[in-house]
Motif scaffolding. Structure first.
Motif, PDB file in Angstrom:
ATOM      1  N   PRO A  47      13.435  12.030  76.358  1.00 44.66           N
ATOM      2  CA  PRO A  47      13.257  11.263  77.383  1.00 44.66           C
ATOM      3  C   PRO A  47      12.354  11.384  78.450  1.00 44.66           C
ATOM      4  O   PRO A  47      12.029  12.361  78.897  1.00 44.66           O
ATOM      5  N   LYS A  48      11.490  10.536  78.709  1.00 38.12           N
ATOM      6  CA  LYS A  48      10.223  10.675  79.729  1.00 38.12           C
ATOM      7  C   LYS A  48      10.849  10.647  81.034  1.00 38.12           C
ATOM      8  O   LYS A  48      10.069  11.593  82.008  1.00 38.12           O
ATOM      9  N   ASP A  49      11.898  10.523  81.386  1.00 38.46           N
ATOM     10  CA  ASP A  49      12.384  10.858  82.952  1.00 38.46           C
ATOM     11  C   ASP A  49      12.602  12.333  82.872  1.00 38.46           C
ATOM     12  O   ASP A  49      12.788  12.910  84.145  1.00 38.46           O
ATOM     13  N   LEU A  50      12.786  13.078  81.875  1.00 39.42           N
ATOM     14  CA  LEU A  50      12.874  14.600  81.903  1.00 39.42           C
ATOM     15  C   LEU A  50      11.591  15.058  82.027  1.00 39.42           C
ATOM     16  O   LEU A  50      11.668  16.372  82.023  1.00 39.42           O
ATOM     17  N   GLY A  51      10.554  14.489  81.916  1.00 40.14           N
ATOM     18  CA  GLY A  51       9.200  15.126  82.145  1.00 40.14           C
ATOM     19  C   GLY A  51       8.482  15.389  80.743  1.00 40.14           C
ATOM     20  O   GLY A  51       8.980  14.964  79.546  1.00 40.14           O
ATOM     21  N   SER A  52       7.426  16.260  80.601  1.00 41.22           N
ATOM     22  CA  SER A  52       6.626  16.464  79.348  1.00 41.22           C
ATOM     23  C   SER A  52       7.378  17.682  78.737  1.00 41.22           C
ATOM     24  O   SER A  52       7.485  18.939  79.549  1.00 41.22           O
ATOM     25  N   ALA A  53       7.759  17.709  77.630  1.00 48.63           N
ATOM     26  CA  ALA A  53       8.225  18.937  76.722  1.00 48.63           C
ATOM     27  C   ALA A  53       7.122  19.896  76.753  1.00 48.63           C
ATOM     28  O   ALA A  53       7.406  21.237  76.403  1.00 48.63           O
ATOM     29  N   LEU A  54       5.945  19.566  76.802  1.00 49.80           N
ATOM     30  CA  LEU A  54       4.763  20.588  76.852  1.00 49.80           C
ATOM     31  C   LEU A  54       4.597  21.226  77.900  1.00 49.80           C
ATOM     32  O   LEU A  54       4.272  22.795  77.805  1.00 49.80           O
ATOM     33  N   THR A  55       4.707  20.815  78.976  1.00 46.74           N
ATOM     34  CA  THR A  55       4.278  21.496  80.248  1.00 46.74           C
ATOM     35  C   THR A  55       5.496  21.669  81.400  1.00 46.74           C
ATOM     36  O   THR A  55       5.315  22.400  82.531  1.00 46.74           O
ATOM     37  N   PRO A  57       8.544  23.472  83.191  1.00 42.11           N
ATOM     38  CA  PRO A  57       8.950  24.894  82.928  1.00 42.11           C
ATOM     39  C   PRO A  57      10.477  25.014  82.382  1.00 42.11           C
ATOM     40  O   PRO A  57      10.721  26.195  82.107  1.00 42.11           O
ATOM     41  N   TYR A  58      11.138  24.305  82.788  1.00 47.06           N
ATOM     42  CA  TYR A  58      12.640  24.328  82.516  1.00 47.06           C
ATOM     43  C   TYR A  58      13.237  23.409  81.713  1.00 47.06           C
ATOM     44  O   TYR A  58      14.592  23.759  81.140  1.00 47.06           O
ATOM     45  N   ILE A  59      12.754  22.405  81.168  1.00 48.58           N
ATOM     46  CA  ILE A  59      13.159  21.331  79.968  1.00 48.58           C
ATOM     47  C   ILE A  59      12.094  21.101  79.147  1.00 48.58           C
ATOM     48  O   ILE A  59      11.057  20.703  79.320  1.00 48.58           O
ATOM     49  N   THR A  60      12.566  21.704  77.743  1.00 48.53           N
ATOM     50  CA  THR A  60      11.554  21.430  76.859  1.00 48.53           C
ATOM     51  C   THR A  60      12.331  20.950  75.424  1.00 48.53           C
ATOM     52  O   THR A  60      13.385  20.567  75.638  1.00 48.53           O
ATOM     53  N   THR A  61      11.547  21.058  74.398  1.00 50.15           N
ATOM     54  CA  THR A  61      12.190  20.957  73.229  1.00 50.15           C
ATOM     55  C   THR A  61      11.828  21.999  72.150  1.00 50.15           C
ATOM     56  O   THR A  61      10.942  22.666  72.372  1.00 50.15           O
ATOM     57  N   ASP A  62      12.799  22.298  71.244  1.00 52.69           N
ATOM     58  CA  ASP A  62      12.414  23.359  70.167  1.00 52.69           C
ATOM     59  C   ASP A  62      11.747  22.593  69.068  1.00 52.69           C
ATOM     60  O   ASP A  62      10.692  22.166  68.952  1.00 52.69           O
ATOM     61  N   TYR A  63      12.479  22.854  67.933  1.00 51.17           N
ATOM     62  CA  TYR A  63      11.841  22.226  66.725  1.00 51.17           C
ATOM     63  C   TYR A  63      11.878  20.906  66.691  1.00 51.17           C
ATOM     64  O   TYR A  63      10.865  20.139  66.442  1.00 51.17           O
ATOM     65  N   SER A  64      12.751  20.132  67.064  1.00 50.22           N
ATOM     66  CA  SER A  64      12.903  18.682  66.688  1.00 50.22           C
ATOM     67  C   SER A  64      12.831  17.974  68.095  1.00 50.22           C
ATOM     68  O   SER A  64      13.214  18.510  69.197  1.00 50.22           O
ATOM     69  N   GLU A  65      12.458  16.738  68.168  1.00 45.06           N
ATOM     70  CA  GLU A  65      12.196  15.915  69.302  1.00 45.06           C
ATOM     71  C   GLU A  65      13.659  15.568  69.823  1.00 45.06           C
ATOM     72  O   GLU A  65      13.821  15.540  71.183  1.00 45.06           O
ATOM     73  N   ALA A  66      14.840  15.689  69.274  1.00 47.45           N
ATOM     74  CA  ALA A  66      16.002  15.712  69.620  1.00 47.45           C
ATOM     75  C   ALA A  66      16.767  17.011  70.009  1.00 47.45           C
ATOM     76  O   ALA A  66      17.985  17.058  70.533  1.00 47.45           O
ATOM     77  N   LEU A  67      15.991  18.201  69.781  1.00 49.43           N
ATOM     78  CA  LEU A  67      16.471  19.521  69.910  1.00 49.43           C
ATOM     79  C   LEU A  67      16.053  19.952  71.627  1.00 49.43           C
ATOM     80  O   LEU A  67      15.102  20.542  71.548  1.00 49.43           O
ATOM     81  N   ILE A  68      16.731  19.651  72.535  1.00 47.45           N
ATOM     82  CA  ILE A  68      16.314  19.779  73.760  1.00 47.45           C
ATOM     83  C   ILE A  68      16.566  21.321  74.071  1.00 47.45           C
ATOM     84  O   ILE A  68      17.864  21.896  73.592  1.00 47.45           O
TER      85      ILE A  68
END
Length: 530
Positions: A47-55, A57-68
């Motif tokens: 979700p774009k409202d959560l920010g960038s998974a790349l940058t 500091p506290y919300i990203t993704t692990d292996y999958s786009e669906a694995l928050i």
């Protein structure tokens, strides 16, 4: 190893400095699959409202786009750590639309590898590298294994305690070397006795049959719980078994934990050693990258260990280089399943128990590990993962068999004094209470999370997928009914925007050709700002 020998603890007490054990920093990283309300893995982007998974500091993704993946900063007070994790959950749930977070470690709602979208991190070189690395994991291990979720518990020993231990032991090495040596002693002891985490807190005794769509040959080793579920009757954490993160592809890796130089050297060798099976996959095929390289490990993170010594890496810095340059900053304990009985996946008592266990591992004598030790530790972990609640189960210690319950009782006994010290003047004695709760679990395997989960499924007549979905929906309602504070909400909305801007900034910079970027990364000459 004698579980009760602790000259370090005795010296601290003799000098009335045992209080310095308190206040170590605790942080948590928690993975969860995003799923639809009908239980199917999400196919939508992060979700774009959560920010960038790349940058972010506290919300990203692990292996999958669906694995928050939700990450807390480290706090001295575990209540602050868990409160922060709770608030991140509340924030995330405002932006999930009709999706929920799966509360179990083992995935359900997947229909083979292709149904698991690999995480995307944009067009910058570092973003591409993260994506290609995940492509490599797919070709090497399959995507399904990568959809398993867990919790990582990060712990740093109080800095002042290192200084005091260094002085008390009249160490002839620098404080940084002494600290690294101490952390590696902790790590080795945890590898010897860390199986107790799987026994007490393992919560993945059953697996949805859909998990095996891409590897049907693995199903034969399990019993059928019902039409949709496979299991081992006495399993604790199948996530940590051979079908989970104990990968057979890495079974012959011998990473050396006897010192920082030996650890960095053996890990570096694995990253630099070609592997024939992976050479067959290729690196760049028809203009598309399939993996970062054809070596035993693409990068350090590919090595699946139950605990890692860590240093905070700077931008584009390899983890082993960070360790070599600045020593060990903290340890990352990685063997914790999601607690499906708790909305945020972990509770205060469990966290206090883990902190006390890690300190006990630090304070006890920790001899170097031999090849035989490595194999014994591995066998013990697999035994507990697959059969931990089996009556009369025996493990191996010092070339002898020992009943699991006897050894577990000895470990918990050795933690008693540490817990009492951590409780200090707190009349509620939270560490001692956490220890007492687990002593009851050692005495009665039916109280383990794995046993409770199977009993619930049997009583309600629900297959694993339905049971997991119902629990997840309960937790979702809990978060939707409680919003984070206005200040937290404002901070995380700003962080989301800042992270998106930071990703855009990276992508708008002039980029090296990707192959050149990779070459410079692996020789550690890449641009510091990228």
């Amino acid at each position: 190893m004698n579980n009760t020998d602790s000259a370090r603890l005795d010296r601290l007490i003799a000098n009335n400095q045992q209080h310095l054990m308190s206040g170590g920093l605790k942080g948590i990283e928690k993975e969860s699959l995003r799923i639809s309300k009908d239980g199917v893995i999400s196919q939508t982007p992060h979700p774009k409202d959560l920010g960038s998974a790349l940058t972010h500091p506290y919300i990203t993704t692990d292996y999958s786009e669906a694995l928050i993946e939700l990450i807390t900063p480290p706090f001295a007070d575990i209540k602050e750590t868990l409160g922060y994790l709770q608030s991140i959950h509340q924030f995330v749930y405002q932006h999930l639309d009709n999706e929920i977070l799966l509360c179990t470690s083992m995935p359900c709602g997947i229909k083979g590898d292709e149904s698991i979208p690999i995480a995307e991190y944009g067009t910058s070189n570092i973003g591409r590298m993260k994506h290609v690395y995940r492509h490599g994991l797919w070709h090497r291990y399959g995507r399904t294994m990568q959809a398993i979720a867990g919790i990582h518990f990060n712990f740093s020993v109080p800095e002042i305690l290192w200084s005091v231990l260094h002085r008390q032991e009249n160490s002839g090495v620098s404080l940084e070397e002494f600290t690294a040596s101490g952390y590696f002693g902790l790590v080795r002891n945890f590898q010897r006795m860390g199986w107790i985490i799987l026994y007490l807190f393992g919560a993945s005794p059953a697996i949805c049959k859909s998990f095996f769509n891409s590897r049907p040959q693995l199903m034969a080793q399990f019993e059928e719980f019902d039409q949709g579920t496979l299991y081992h009757p006495y399993a604790t954490s199948l996530r940590m078994s051979d079908i989970g993160y104990k990968s057979k592809n890495q079974a012959n890796l011998r990473i050396n934990y006897n010192s920082l130089p030996e650890y960095v050297g053996s890990l570096g060798q694995a990253i630099a050693t070609p592997y024939p099976e992976y050479e067959k996959i290729g690196v760049e095929v028809d203009g598309e990258y399939r993996q970062l390289n054809t070596n035993v490990l693409q990068i350090e993170n590919e090595f699946y260990s139950i605990i890692r010594p860590k240093q905070i890496a700077q931008s584009c810095e390899k983890p082993t280089v960070a360790l070599k340059r600045r020593g060990v900053r903290y340890v990352e304990m990685r063997s914790l399943d999601l607690d499906l009985f708790n909305p945020i996946g972990v509770d205060e008592g469990k966290a206090r128990f883990i902190e006390a266990l890690l300190l006990t591992c630090l304070l006890q004598d920790s001899p170097p590990m031999t090849e035989s030790d490595f194999q014994t530790n591995n066998r013990n972990q697999l035994q507990v993962a697959n059969y931990g609640r089996k009556p009369g189960l025996e493990l191996e210690r010092n070339d002898k068999k020992i009943p699991l319950q006897d050894w577990a009782s000895q470990i918990l006994d050795s933690m008693r004094e540490v817990c009492a010290i951590l409780d200090k003047d707190d009349e509620n004695s939270p560490y001692s209470k956490a220890l007492l709760a687990q002593q009851k679990v050692v005495q009665n395997p039916d109280l383990t999370a794995s046993a409770r989960m199977l009993a619930d499924m049997a009583q309600t007549g629900q297959p694993f997928s339905r049971y997991a979905l119902n629990k997840s929906a309960e937790h979702a309602e809990c978060f939707k009914d409680h919003r984070p504070s206005e200040a937290f909400n404002l901070q995380f909305n700003e962080l989301a925007q800042q992270s998106l801007a930071k990703q855009a900034e990276l992508e708008n910079k002039s980029q090296l050709p990707f192959d050149q970027f990779l070459q410079q990364y692996f020789t550690q000459q890449c641009d510091h700002d990228d």
